[in-house]
Design a protein around this motif. Structure first.
Motif, PDB file in Angstrom:
ATOM      1  N   ILE A  29       5.543 -22.164 -21.582  1.00 34.73           N
ATOM      2  CA  ILE A  29       4.921 -23.024 -20.573  1.00 34.73           C
ATOM      3  C   ILE A  29       4.788 -24.446 -21.103  1.00 34.73           C
TER       4      ILE A  29
ATOM      5  N   VAL B  30       9.956 -19.835 -15.853  1.00 37.07           N
ATOM      6  CA  VAL B  30       8.810 -20.424 -16.549  1.00 37.07           C
ATOM      7  C   VAL B  30       8.438 -21.759 -15.905  1.00 37.07           C
TER       8      VAL B  30
ATOM      9  N   GLN C  88       8.112 -26.244 -20.907  1.00 39.08           N
ATOM     10  CA  GLN C  88       8.486 -26.703 -19.575  1.00 39.08           C
ATOM     11  C   GLN C  88       7.584 -27.840 -19.108  1.00 39.08           C
ATOM     12  N   TRP C  89       6.309 -27.768 -19.447  1.00 46.30           N
ATOM     13  CA  TRP C  89       5.354 -28.785 -18.993  1.00 46.30           C
ATOM     14  C   TRP C  89       5.689 -30.151 -19.586  1.00 46.30           C
TER      15      TRP C  89
ATOM     16  N   LYS D 151       2.899 -18.675 -23.450  1.00 43.15           N
ATOM     17  CA  LYS D 151       2.262 -19.974 -23.232  1.00 43.15           C
ATOM     18  C   LYS D 151       3.042 -21.094 -23.920  1.00 43.15           C
TER      19      LYS D 151
ATOM     20  N   TYR E  77       0.069 -25.420 -12.004  1.00 42.29           N
ATOM     21  CA  TYR E  77      -0.208 -26.828 -11.694  1.00 42.29           C
ATOM     22  C   TYR E  77      -0.772 -26.953 -10.276  1.00 42.29           C
TER      23      TYR E  77
ATOM     24  N   LEU F 166      -3.709 -28.917 -18.272  1.00 42.65           N
ATOM     25  CA  LEU F 166      -3.258 -27.968 -19.283  1.00 42.65           C
ATOM     26  C   LEU F 166      -4.406 -27.094 -19.765  1.00 42.65           C
TER      27      LEU F 166
ATOM     28  N   PHE G 205       7.814 -32.259 -15.066  1.00 45.54           N
ATOM     29  CA  PHE G 205       8.132 -31.304 -16.124  1.00 45.54           C
ATOM     30  C   PHE G 205       9.483 -31.550 -16.789  1.00 45.54           C
TER      31      PHE G 205
ATOM     32  N   THR H 243       4.941 -22.414 -14.192  1.00 49.68           N
ATOM     33  CA  THR H 243       4.133 -23.562 -14.590  1.00 49.68           C
ATOM     34  C   THR H 243       3.763 -24.413 -13.385  1.00 49.68           C
TER      35      THR H 243
END
Length: 312
Positions: free
Chosen positions: A65, A293, A68-69, A62, A301, A23, A274, A297
């Protein structure tokens, strides 16, 4: 952040000396300035309902992001931004913190303006500029994105008033029944990056979406059999009642299947890492933003992996 609180957060972060993770690495992997310019285009009309968010558009993107992460809702990501130092560092210590309504409005504006497609195209341009152009070919595949079917007694479509999906449909694959949407994606063979995506309702057959381009090798499974691709078509063959598969066709299928195997990784990461295999938004456009998104992401990654391997 220029406030005392911001200084305190930064000081605490330095003292804690938390180990670096993906991240905190991804902020330097791409150039955010062109993406900022694109996102700023959504706010030329200042009179539109919702207005310009108080925070920088890159901060807002962000945040999507982060959602989703870590598989976070709008309300939960609002809470965790205020609570987690790693989140605040990733966002650049924004002041004030966004609320869940601001996050929802930003994502909704992306859906209405189609900005998700423009941002995705900019990411692809940057990947090419890094020397990560498609070389040997691509792998096309699709996966179901589950949604809430709700009660059969409640209306669907434009009449739906709850979070029950408006555009979601039923589909069956083998013995499994799915409701919701489908993410179609194309991954390059060499670097494992997602190069093209499209979101549809679940009932649309895989073969109806062709993400290949002319003169580009594309590997596809049996689900695409019978529909010619725009690119150099390497689709696995399927037995029919009139024409069973011969030994050469079986060997061809085996080789294509082996080459296609890395194409399953994006789906595994999206769903298992995710937690993007289920959505609570209600239209294809809204799901399309979330899937863009998620794919964006995933590529960040994957870029971390490529950097660690000294490929970039």
């Amino acid at each position: 952040m220029n406030s005392f609180v911001g200084w305190a957060f930064k000081t605490a972060r330095e003292k804690k000396k938390m180990p670096e993770n993906r991240l905190l690495q991804i902020s330097d992997l791409i150039d955010w300035i062109p993406i900022r310019k694109r996102l700023d285009e959504m706010y030329k009309n200042k009179t539109e309902k919702g207005g310009r968010p108080n925070l920088d558009v890159i901060v807002m993107f962000k945040i999507l992001i982060l959602q989703q992460w870590y598989g976070l809702s709008d309300l939960e990501v609002e809470r965790q931004i205020a609570d987690r130092l790693s989140f605040m560092e990733f966002l650049g210590y924004p002041d004030p913190f966004p609320d869940s309504r601001t996050i929802w409005l930003f994502r909704e504006r992306m859906a209405k303006t189609g900005m998700n497609k423009i941002v995705w195209a900019e990411l692809q341009r940057q990947l090419d500029a890094m020397g990560l152009k498609v070389k040997r070919g691509t792998i096309q595949d699709a996966t179901f994105i589950e949604a809430d079917p709700g009660s059969s007694k409640k209306p669907r479509g434009d009449e739906a008033k709850t979070r029950r999906s408006k555009d979601g449909t039923w589909a069956k694959k083998g013995d499994e029944i799915h409701f919701g949407y489908k993410l179609h994606q194309k991954t390059d063979i060499d670097y494992g990056l997602m190069r093209e995506i499209e979101t549809t309702t679940a009932s649309l057959h895989d073969s109806q979406v062709d993400l290949s381009v002319e003169n580009e090798v594309v590997l596809r499974d049996r689900g695409y059999f019978g529909v010619k691709a725009k690119g150099v078509d390497f689709t696995m063959k399927r037995r029919t009642t009139e024409k069973p598969l011969g030994n050469l066709d079986k060997e061809r299928n085996r080789l294509i299947s082996k080459l296609r195997a890395p194409g399953e990784r994006p789906h595994a990461v999206l769903k298992r890492v995710f937690d993007s295999g289920r959505v609570f938004v209600t239209t294809v456009k809204r799901v399309g933003v979330k899937m863009m998104v998620a794919a964006f992401t995933f590529n960040l990654y994957q870029l971390c992996t490529l950097k660690k391997a000294n490929i970039i």
